[in-house]
Design a protein around this motif. Structure first.
Motif, PDB file in Angstrom:
ATOM      1  N   ILE A   1       5.931  -3.715  12.225  1.00 25.63           N
ATOM      2  CA  ILE A   1       4.778  -3.493  13.104  1.00 25.63           C
ATOM      3  C   ILE A   1       3.539  -3.149  12.276  1.00 25.63           C
ATOM      4  N   LYS A   2       3.746  -2.571  11.082  1.00 22.50           N
ATOM      5  CA  LYS A   2       2.616  -2.253  10.215  1.00 22.50           C
ATOM      6  C   LYS A   2       2.002  -3.504   9.591  1.00 22.50           C
ATOM      7  N   GLU A   3       2.751  -4.592   9.645  1.00 25.50           N
ATOM      8  CA  GLU A   3       2.274  -5.842   9.049  1.00 25.50           C
ATOM      9  C   GLU A   3       1.861  -6.844  10.130  1.00 25.50           C
ATOM     10  N   LEU A   4       1.438  -6.318  11.266  1.00 23.20           N
ATOM     11  CA  LEU A   4       1.106  -7.183  12.393  1.00 23.20           C
ATOM     12  C   LEU A   4       0.015  -8.192  12.047  1.00 23.20           C
ATOM     13  N   GLN A   5      -0.880  -7.830  11.140  1.00 19.29           N
ATOM     14  CA  GLN A   5      -1.979  -8.747  10.802  1.00 19.29           C
ATOM     15  C   GLN A   5      -1.493 -10.035  10.150  1.00 19.29           C
ATOM     16  N   LYS A   6      -0.260 -10.025   9.682  1.00 21.61           N
ATOM     17  CA  LYS A   6       0.301 -11.254   9.118  1.00 21.61           C
ATOM     18  C   LYS A   6       0.738 -12.236  10.204  1.00 21.61           C
ATOM     19  N   LEU A   7       0.729 -11.771  11.446  1.00 23.72           N
ATOM     20  CA  LEU A   7       0.900 -12.699  12.568  1.00 23.72           C
ATOM     21  C   LEU A   7      -0.481 -13.243  12.893  1.00 23.72           C
ATOM     22  N   ASN A   8      -0.762 -14.428  12.400  1.00 20.78           N
ATOM     23  CA  ASN A   8      -2.094 -15.011  12.542  1.00 20.78           C
ATOM     24  C   ASN A   8      -1.964 -16.513  12.771  1.00 20.78           C
ATOM     25  N   HIS A   9      -3.070 -17.212  12.656  1.00 22.13           N
ATOM     26  CA  HIS A   9      -3.057 -18.647  12.927  1.00 22.13           C
ATOM     27  C   HIS A   9      -2.138 -19.408  11.975  1.00 22.13           C
ATOM     28  N   GLN A  10      -1.918 -18.852  10.778  1.00 23.48           N
ATOM     29  CA  GLN A  10      -1.061 -19.529   9.808  1.00 23.48           C
ATOM     30  C   GLN A  10       0.424 -19.384  10.138  1.00 23.48           C
ATOM     31  N   THR A  11       0.787 -18.297  10.803  1.00 20.49           N
ATOM     32  CA  THR A  11       2.199 -18.042  11.106  1.00 20.49           C
ATOM     33  C   THR A  11       2.521 -18.213  12.596  1.00 20.49           C
ATOM     34  N   PHE A  12       1.508 -18.582  13.392  1.00 16.84           N
ATOM     35  CA  PHE A  12       1.727 -18.637  14.841  1.00 16.84           C
ATOM     36  C   PHE A  12       2.764 -19.677  15.250  1.00 16.84           C
ATOM     37  N   ASP A  13       2.744 -20.834  14.612  1.00 13.51           N
ATOM     38  CA  ASP A  13       3.725 -21.862  14.985  1.00 13.51           C
ATOM     39  C   ASP A  13       5.149 -21.363  14.787  1.00 13.51           C
ATOM     40  N   GLN A  14       5.378 -20.609  13.722  1.00 16.56           N
ATOM     41  CA  GLN A  14       6.699 -20.025  13.504  1.00 16.56           C
ATOM     42  C   GLN A  14       7.052 -19.064  14.636  1.00 16.56           C
ATOM     43  N   ALA A  15       6.082 -18.213  15.014  1.00 16.03           N
ATOM     44  CA  ALA A  15       6.318 -17.261  16.102  1.00 16.03           C
ATOM     45  C   ALA A  15       6.608 -17.983  17.417  1.00 16.03           C
ATOM     46  N   LYS A  16       5.817 -19.006  17.697  1.00 10.16           N
ATOM     47  CA  LYS A  16       6.006 -19.747  18.947  1.00 10.16           C
ATOM     48  C   LYS A  16       7.382 -20.416  18.991  1.00 10.16           C
ATOM     49  N   ASP A  17       7.813 -20.982  17.860  1.00 10.01           N
ATOM     50  CA  ASP A  17       9.116 -21.635  17.812  1.00 10.01           C
ATOM     51  C   ASP A  17      10.244 -20.627  18.000  1.00 10.01           C
ATOM     52  N   LEU A  18      10.092 -19.446  17.411  1.00 10.18           N
ATOM     53  CA  LEU A  18      11.105 -18.408  17.567  1.00 10.18           C
ATOM     54  C   LEU A  18      11.191 -17.931  19.022  1.00 10.18           C
ATOM     55  N   ILE A  19      10.039 -17.756  19.652  1.00 10.71           N
ATOM     56  CA  ILE A  19      10.035 -17.335  21.058  1.00 10.71           C
ATOM     57  C   ILE A  19      10.713 -18.381  21.918  1.00 10.71           C
ATOM     58  N   SER A  20      10.401 -19.641  21.665  1.00 12.24           N
ATOM     59  CA  SER A  20      10.995 -20.721  22.452  1.00 12.24           C
ATOM     60  C   SER A  20      12.516 -20.779  22.274  1.00 12.24           C
ATOM     61  N   ALA A  21      12.977 -20.559  21.037  1.00 12.39           N
ATOM     62  CA  ALA A  21      14.404 -20.713  20.747  1.00 12.39           C
ATOM     63  C   ALA A  21      15.216 -19.464  21.051  1.00 12.39           C
ATOM     64  N   ARG A  22      14.620 -18.276  20.904  1.00 10.25           N
ATOM     65  CA  ARG A  22      15.413 -17.047  20.940  1.00 10.25           C
ATOM     66  C   ARG A  22      15.008 -16.059  22.019  1.00 10.25           C
ATOM     67  N   ALA A  23      14.124 -16.443  22.900  1.00 10.13           N
ATOM     68  CA  ALA A  23      13.625 -15.493  23.908  1.00 10.13           C
ATOM     69  C   ALA A  23      14.750 -14.916  24.755  1.00 10.13           C
ATOM     70  N   GLU A  24      15.679 -15.750  25.191  1.00 10.98           N
ATOM     71  CA  GLU A  24      16.787 -15.258  26.011  1.00 10.98           C
ATOM     72  C   GLU A  24      17.614 -14.239  25.247  1.00 10.98           C
ATOM     73  N   ASP A  25      17.874 -14.523  23.976  1.00  8.74           N
ATOM     74  CA  ASP A  25      18.637 -13.586  23.152  1.00  8.74           C
ATOM     75  C   ASP A  25      17.864 -12.296  22.945  1.00  8.74           C
ATOM     76  N   TYR A  26      16.555 -12.407  22.660  1.00 10.29           N
ATOM     77  CA  TYR A  26      15.723 -11.207  22.513  1.00 10.29           C
ATOM     78  C   TYR A  26      15.786 -10.339  23.773  1.00 10.29           C
ATOM     79  N   ALA A  27      15.655 -10.989  24.921  1.00  6.71           N
ATOM     80  CA  ALA A  27      15.641 -10.238  26.180  1.00  6.71           C
ATOM     81  C   ALA A  27      16.971  -9.539  26.418  1.00  6.71           C
ATOM     82  N   ALA A  28      18.068 -10.236  26.175  1.00  8.43           N
ATOM     83  CA  ALA A  28      19.386  -9.638  26.391  1.00  8.43           C
ATOM     84  C   ALA A  28      19.597  -8.443  25.463  1.00  8.43           C
ATOM     85  N   ARG A  29      19.172  -8.585  24.202  1.00  8.83           N
ATOM     86  CA  ARG A  29      19.298  -7.466  23.264  1.00  8.83           C
ATOM     87  C   ARG A  29      18.430  -6.292  23.694  1.00  8.83           C
ATOM     88  N   ALA A  30      17.230  -6.593  24.159  1.00 12.14           N
ATOM     89  CA  ALA A  30      16.326  -5.527  24.619  1.00 12.14           C
ATOM     90  C   ALA A  30      16.933  -4.787  25.806  1.00 12.14           C
TER      91      ALA A  30
END
Length: 571
Positions: free
Chosen positions: A493-522
């Motif tokens: 969370i301290k490195e949140l600034q590294k979530l930017n336009h350069q890494t967004f596609d990676q984040a979007k792909d992870l959300i698309s692929a793992r959102a159900e798993d993230y939610a179940a774990r949460a």
């Protein structure tokens, strides 16, 4: 056939066609076309009469078996100890002649519901959607909030009968000013649906007035009878308040409006109204008057809008209509600003300045803020749209509203999920700088919004094994999902600034692929965090609702007391 009911029916048909998946799956209407049309009518009433978003309007629909005479229910968190609630019972008829009156049995059911649902001790059998919302409300009531209810009878026909009115009179004796009774029919819905048109009006002033010029802009300050204000409001309706940033709050549950009405009803105080009220502010493109007259001017206004005083105007109108009293002795201060079409920014500033003494939704007025414009540009470069102002159209999958982004960022990255849900009034007020920091970028905003969207979809369409707290904890789920996302990106969370336009596609792909798993774990982590809270007491929906308003539950999840991912503990 009645023209208004035909137009309403066309709208209802369009809502059914555009929202078939929500009506069929989320609201459980299946293939029952009449149920879908009834739900679509409720959606139309809630959206037009109370200014709700599409999601809010659909979310409150509880029509079905065991609905206790309530088809839709809406509420906001308490303010100054008062809990505003709207109950709607809808009657949508196939006949389009507009002649069917709202049935007395429906009024009786609405009265019964009003007197029963908000008592935390009353045991009632309700469907799941209604039960979740009622227990949410009851948890506030148990904590000391006082419910103030607007009970709405809505139909595509006439008002209720005199017998039904007698029942309401009896309810007024029992409930007093805590409940306001309102009928919404096709004509009122149609008035609110009409495209705003330029309003030209005449105002009869009382006594002397002053006209001055400031920086090539003219200002008139005078006074008028409140009966003139009631006439203007009755004639033009909501179109008069298109630039006003608040909808009419009603008398019940709003102490200022109740005080205005009380002064008008009191013959000994009516003449002092001028001294008790802050007045009305009107903008227009042009005003004209006969300057050769010493006083009592008749002022002609072109393209006029009431930008402050809408609550007063509506309360005066309703009091005059309901009581039949002669209120001409009451007078009110009026300020008229003549501004040309290029002064829209000044109009917005006036609206903000004259309304900011009361809690309001400031989202529209923040839409021109430099941070909002920069964020919109950043989000656009990621392939999404960012809507900063309220619009009467559906939000597309590739679009985020500023309200959703504010809620998502506050829940996910600022780790305040309880404030994300229950402090919405402050998202563009006291919490604005906390949410929309200078370093918030489009990638962080879009990722948070996508995570919240996934959590909310799970809440709205819960899987068979969904936990009982999901109705109240989706923002907590989204917060933890954000932690899992960062962990998979090898970030803290301290490195949140590294979530930017350069890494967004990676984040979007992870959300698309793992959102159900993230939610179940949460959900599993939240379950563990809840266990100590219910170790020695029954786990009811009412208590669950209260638990998700507590900051200590947040601390249990992000402070290491629950086995959440290490990312959340690296603070």
């Amino acid at each position: 056939m009645n023209l208004a009911t035909q137009i309403i029916d066309q709208r209802v048909t369009g809502i059914v066609e555009d929202n078939s998946d929500i009506l069929t799956d989320e609201l459980g209407m299946g293939n029952d076309e009449q149920k879908k049309r009834s739900a679509a009518f409720l959606f139309l009433v809630a959206k037009t009469a109370f200014g709700l978003t599409d999601d809010e309007a659909f979310d409150g629909i509880v029509d079905g078996a065991h609905d206790f005479g309530v088809d839709a229910i809406y509420f906001d968190p308490p303010e100054d100890g008062e809990l505003p609630i709207v109950l709607i019972q809808g009657k949508y008829r196939q006949r389009l002649d507009g002649q069917s009156g709202f049935p007395e049995t429906g009024i009786a059911a609405l009265i019964d519901a009003t007197g029963t649902l908000f008592d935390p001790e009353r045991k009632v059998s309700l469907n799941d959607r209604l039960s979740q919302r009622v227990e949410d409300i009851r948890s506030f009531v148990r904590a000391g909030a006082i419910p103030h209810v607007t009970a709405v009878a809505a139909n595509n026909g006439r008002r209720w009968s005199s017998e039904a009115e007698d029942r309401i009179d009896g309810a007024r004796a029992d409930f007093g000013s805590q409940v306001e009774w309102r009928h919404i029919g096709p004509e009122e819905i149609l008035r609110q649906l009409q495209t705003p048109r330029e309003i030209s009006a005449d105002l009869q002033l009382v006594g002397e007035a002053t006209v001055e010029t400031f920086d090539y802009r003219r200002v008139l300050v005078g006074r008028m009878s409140v009966s003139e204000l009631a006439r203007l409001t009755e004639l033009h309706g909501n179109r008069l308040f298109e630039r006003n940033i608040r909808r009419y709050l009603g008398l019940a549950g709003n102490r200022v409006n109740e005080a205005v009405a009380a002064t008008l009803r009191d013959e000994t105080q009516r003449g002092n109204f001028y001294f008790f009220n802050n007045g009305i502010t009107i903008t227009c493109s042009k005003f004209r008057h006969n300057a050769l007259e010493k006083g009592n001017w008749r002022v002609k206004l072109a393209d006029c809008q009431v930008v402050n005083g809408g609550q007063t105007a509506r309360t005066v109108q309703r009091t005059a209509r309901d009581t039949g009293l002669d209120i001409r002795a009451a007078q009110v201060l009026v300020r008229i600003y003549e501004l040309d079409s290029e002064d829209q920014e000044l109009v917005e500033s006036i609206t903000f300045a004259t309304n900011s003494q009361n809690p309001v939704d400031l989202r529209d007025l923040k839409s021109n803020d430099a941070r909002q414009k920069a964020l919109g540009e950043s989000i656009a470069r990621l392939g999404y749209k960012y809507r900063t102002k309220r619009e009467d159209r559906k939000v597309s999958p590739g679009e985020f509203t500023s309200a959703v982004v504010a809620e998502a960022v506050l829940a996910v990255w600022r780790e305040r999920p309880h404030q994300a849900r229950f402090s919405r009034r402050e998202h563009f007020g006291a919490l604005y700088n906390k949410i929309f920091t200078e370093d918030l970028n489009g990638a962080q905003a879009a990722a948070a919004a996508l995570l919240l969207r996934q959590a909310e979809n799970r809440r709205k369409r819960p899987p068979p094994d969904a936990p009982d707290f999901l109705a109240y904890g989706s923002r907590f789920v989204a917060m933890l999902m954000g932690g899992f996302l960062l962990a998979d990106m090898d970030l803290s969370i301290k490195e949140l600034q590294k979530l930017n336009h350069q890494t967004f596609d990676q984040a979007k792909d992870l959300i698309s692929a793992r959102a159900e798993d993230y939610a179940a774990r949460a959900e599993r982590d939240i379950e563990v965090a809840l266990e100590p809270l219910f170790k020695d007491r029954e786990r009811t929906l009412q208590r669950l609702s209260a638990a998700f308003r507590r900051a200590d539950l947040v601390e249990a999840l992000i402070g290491g007391q629950a086995p959440v991912h290490d990312t959340r503990m690296t603070r």
